[in-house]
Design an enzyme around this catalytic site. Structure first.
Site, PDB file in Angstrom:
ATOM      1  N   ASP A  50     -31.937   5.825  -9.029  1.00  0.00           N
ATOM      2  CA  ASP A  50     -32.294   4.612  -8.306  1.00  0.00           C
ATOM      3  C   ASP A  50     -31.253   3.538  -8.653  1.00  0.00           C
ATOM      4  OD1 ASP A  50     -33.447   2.828  -6.616  1.00  0.00           O
ATOM      5  OD2 ASP A  50     -35.470   3.051  -7.378  1.00  0.00           O
TER       6      ASP A  50
HETATM    7  C1  BGC Z   1     -35.243   0.886  -4.639  1.00  0.00           C
HETATM    8  C2  BGC Z   1     -35.031   2.160  -3.860  1.00  0.00           C
HETATM    9  C3  BGC Z   1     -33.969   1.959  -2.816  1.00  0.00           C
HETATM   10  C4  BGC Z   1     -32.708   1.499  -3.515  1.00  0.00           C
HETATM   11  C5  BGC Z   1     -31.528   1.351  -2.596  1.00  0.00           C
HETATM   12  C6  BGC Z   1     -33.940   0.297  -5.140  1.00  0.00           C
HETATM   13  O1  BGC Z   1     -34.112  -0.979  -5.674  1.00  0.00           O
HETATM   14  O2  BGC Z   1     -36.125   1.147  -5.715  1.00  0.00           O
HETATM   15  O3  BGC Z   1     -36.239   2.587  -3.292  1.00  0.00           O
HETATM   16  O4  BGC Z   1     -33.777   3.134  -2.099  1.00  0.00           O
HETATM   17  O5  BGC Z   1     -32.960   0.256  -4.138  1.00  0.00           O
HETATM   18  O6  BGC Z   1     -31.650   0.290  -1.755  1.00  0.00           O
END
Ligand code: BGC
Length: 747
Positions: free
Chosen positions: A284
């Site tokens: 993530d």
């Molecule tokens: C979120 C994810 C997301 C990623 C990319 C993160 O802060 O937890 O779900 O896909 O950002 O945008």
């Protein structure tokens, strides 16, 4: 010709050779051949993902010369770059790299790209897997036409805590429903096989247990038993893997003290081991680096070591892999085989998508223009949105008829409330490519039905203390026969990093409701939100309630379809609605205690609260229709189930009303005595059935050993002989038929 140029040209030829032989060589062979050509730096480059702009999180570094890195072959993927032209431009830079390995473009396409569909929690309320699949399909068509290869969806985290803002992004509290929806979404995005120009890679996230953040506070730690992990939180991920999901994303949380990103048990033992998963895992946003504040890694290099060892293949925006992996390999701390494995997984997907044959296949401006303007997408968005609306209450008017549906003529309507003319708020969070001017407001939706705008007053804001608009609202209400009150959350009150300790309707909106009630006119509350809100007062005294979530671009039309009866509501809650935050987590499939409440009037020394019932305000599976249904004549093919046998249950469902309508019939079961205590009820099947007025239909469910199985103390998937209660109903708290069956021992 200089030396470097020679390599460049030679490897370019080699690559062309690789791809034109595509039919002859399997993808694995092509990946292996390409890997042979790669330097360690280029391999690590494939594991590196940069953001195109600072859209979704902290820590991205504006000054990094990303294009330079792309040209040097040091980037495997970009997120947050979109548009056929923009992606083409950046892909051109990747094709100037020595080996010309194309980039993967990824984006959070969560509930639509240009055409915004209802938020995922709302879609789960449709209990309509085909419609959910179609919504993902349309999102994939639109996003792929804008150069996107990969969406970070579906979020398949089970969520039982509506304080957590991200309940909005998932399918709710139930594992069975959530697993089916996970599958439907993956297939919707990807189709059966990657390689088509409108099939994009899906990503099952956030692996794992992210939805169980302590106290509902986003990014918080998670502590849970293995039993609960395996039984409740992992199955939707397994369902996504079984459906062929191309990628997984790990999560920000620690699980029992180990960050998911550095969690070998989750990523290597379960995902890549036991489940034999062949896709790749992206971290993530910055989660590799976040192992430092978590106290699991001492510096970026240690974090990179721990993440790659644990099975995180691609680093989203931590820069830890880019900064440290080459050295870690040179120092002999990380085996190059680990790197090779991660690189191969990523390259495999690039080949599967067909990017080596045509790196620009998704970046076609002509296609983009036509797909993004396809009017059919809006038609489907409206169809979907209507299915997601949940009718929570429909009281009677003084004449004894139901408040809803409203009449298109002969009834003067006042639309009151801060969401009555809202546009952006109807879309909800995670909007990546849109123009909120496209949104049909509730006001416009009503106007489309009655030919002229309803009386309208905003009354107050969503948040804050403003009450000066009450007078206008009262004036409008006085002229009307019925008040439609559009209240709830703004789009940015739910979603990532939007945890709330109070999930009441914010600001002065409930005061506005009271003022409207005081007029004596019937009040229909239309509630917009990304999560269950605590709405006891509405439940007690609104005349009707439509829970509309964040319904998307066509939200206003869909709401009006339901208000005026052009669509008969069929949504059912995918998550329990607590009476207050003190009850959280409250979910239907809990275990029994030794002191269950059997009579709510007698709670002394029972497992109870002295100031509120144990039950939620509205239970999982609940939702009304303008039709009425009766359930009768339950029959079983057998009451004893042998080892490999099955029992067919059948009953008659009748539409006892004068309106055609759809009912979601739900099958629950309970294992009465077992080696590990089982929930009081678990959803094991459901069907959504449309019946004409007065029509009866025989409905069948099949129960086999699989439906009776669970994880025993040794985490083996077993069905234990003995009695099971089977319950069929219209919601988890309204069981209309029940019986018992017996699983016989080993026969
Ligand atoms: C979120 C994810 C997301 C990623 C990319 C993160 O802060 O937890 O779900 O896909 O950002 O945008």
């Amino acid at each position: 010709m200089g030396f470097l140029h020679k390599i460049f040209v030679a490897s370019g030829f080699l690559l062309i050779g690789l791809t034109t032989n595509a039919q002859k060589k399997s993808i694995s062979q092509q990946v292996d051949s390409l890997l042979q050509l790669m330097t360690l730096e280029e391999k690590v480059g494939q594991l590196n993902q940069y953001t195109g702009r600072e859209l979704t999180g902290p820590g991205s570094d504006k000054n990094t010369n990303k294009i330079k890195d792309i040209r040097a072959g040091l980037v495997g993927s970009m997120l947050n770059v979109k548009g056929a032209r923009e992606t083409r431009e950046i892909q051109e830079a990747a094709l100037q790299s020595r080996l010309k390995i194309p980039l993967l473009f990824s984006l959070d396409v969560i509930h639509g790209y240009k055409t915004i569909f209802p938020v995922p929690l709302a879609e789960a309320a449709s209990w309509d897997l085909d419609a959910i699949g179609l919504s993902a399909r349309i999102a994939a068509r639109e996003a792929s036409a804008s150069g996107i290869h990969w969406t970070f969806a579906p979020m398949v985290d089970i969520a039982r805590d509506p304080r957590w803002g991200r309940v909005m992004e998932g399918a709710g509290e139930d594992t069975y429903l959530g697993s089916l929806i996970a599958r439907a979404r993956v297939l919707g995005f990807q189709t059966n096989k990657l390689g088509g120009t409108d099939a994009i890679m899906a990503c099952a996230k956030h692996f794992a247990a992210y939805g169980a953040a302590i106290a509902g506070r986003d990014y918080n730690a998670v502590d849970m038993s293995d039993q609960m992990l395996w039984e409740t939180y992992l199955p939707p991920f397994k369902a996504a893997a079984d459906a062929g999901v191309a990628t997984f994303m790990n999560s920000f949380n620690t699980l029992n003290g180990i960050p998911a990103t550095g969690n070998k048990y989750l990523q290597r033992d379960i995902l890549k081991g036991k489940w034999n998963y062949r896709g790749f895992v992206v971290s993530d946003w910055g989660s590799i680096g976040e192992m430092l504040p978590q106290g699991f890694a001492k510096d970026q290099s240690d974090a990179a070591f721990k993440a790659i060892t644990a099975g995180s293949d691609m680093d989203m925006e931590s820069r830890a892999y880019k900064g440290s992996l080459v050295q870690l390999v040179k120092d002999g701390k990380v085996a190059v085989t680990l790197i090779n494995d991660a690189v191969k997984r990523i390259l495999y997907k690039k080949f599967e998508l067909g990017l080596f044959s045509d790196p620009y296949k998704f970046s076609d401006t002509t296609r983009e223009l036509s797909v993004l303007n396809d009017p059919q997408s809006r038609v489907e968005a409206r169809n979907m949105a209507r299915k997601t609306l949940v009718l929570l209450k429909n009281g009677k008017s003084v004449t004894g008829s139901s408040i809803l549906p409203l009449q298109k003529s002969g009834q003067k309507i006042a639309l009151i409330g801060p969401l009555g003319k809202a546009t952006r708020d109807l879309e909800g969070g995670w909007i990546v490519k849109t123009d909120s001017n496209n949104v049909v407001t509730i006001f416009e939706g009503i106007r489309n039905k009655i030919g002229t705008g309803p009386l309208y007053a905003k009354g107050t804001d969503i948040a804050g203390n403003a009450v000066t608009g009450f007078n206008d609202a009262l004036a409008a209400a006085k002229e009307a026969d019925v008040i439609v009150l559009a209240i709830g959350e703004s789009w940015d009150m739910s979603g990532e990093a939007k945890s709330r300790t109070s999930i009441d309707i914010p600001g002065q909106q409930m005061a506005l409701f009271r003022a409207m009630k005081a007029t004596g006119k019937p009040v229909v509350a239309v509630v917009l939100a990304g999560r269950p809100l605590t709405i006891n007062e509405l439940a007690d005294s609104a005349d009707a309630i439509v829970y509309a979530w964040f319904p998307g671009t066509e939200g206003g039309n869909a709401i009006a379809d339901v208000l005026f009866g052009d669509y008969n509501p069929s949504g059912k809650l995918p998550i329990s609605f607590p009476r207050n935050t003190g009850q959280i987590p409250v979910y239907y499939n809990h275990n029994n205690t030794g002191r269950p409440v059997t009579n709510p009037k007698n709670i002394i020394y029972k497992s109870a609260y002295i100031d509120a019932p144990n039950t939620p305000l509205y239970a999982f599976g609940y939702g009304l229709s303008y039709s009425n249904f009766s359930y009768s004549d339950l029959k079983l093919s057998n009451t004893d189930l042998s080892k490999n046998g099955k029992i067919v249950l059948s009953f008659t469902l009748t539409n006892t009303s004068k309106r055609a309508g759809e009912e979601v019939v739900q099958l629950y079961l309970r294992d009465l005595v077992s080696s590990v205590v089982r929930p009081v009820k678990e959803l094991k099947d459901f069907k959504k059935i449309m019946l004409a007025p007065g029509e009866s239909r025989a409905v069948d469910f099949t129960v086999d050993r699989e439906k009776l199985s669970f994880y025993n103390q040794q985490l083996e998937w077993v069905a234990e002989p003995g009695e099971f209660e089977i319950m069929i109903g219209t919601s988890s708290d309204n069981i209309l038929l029940s019986t018992k069956i017996n699983l016989t021992a080993n026969k």
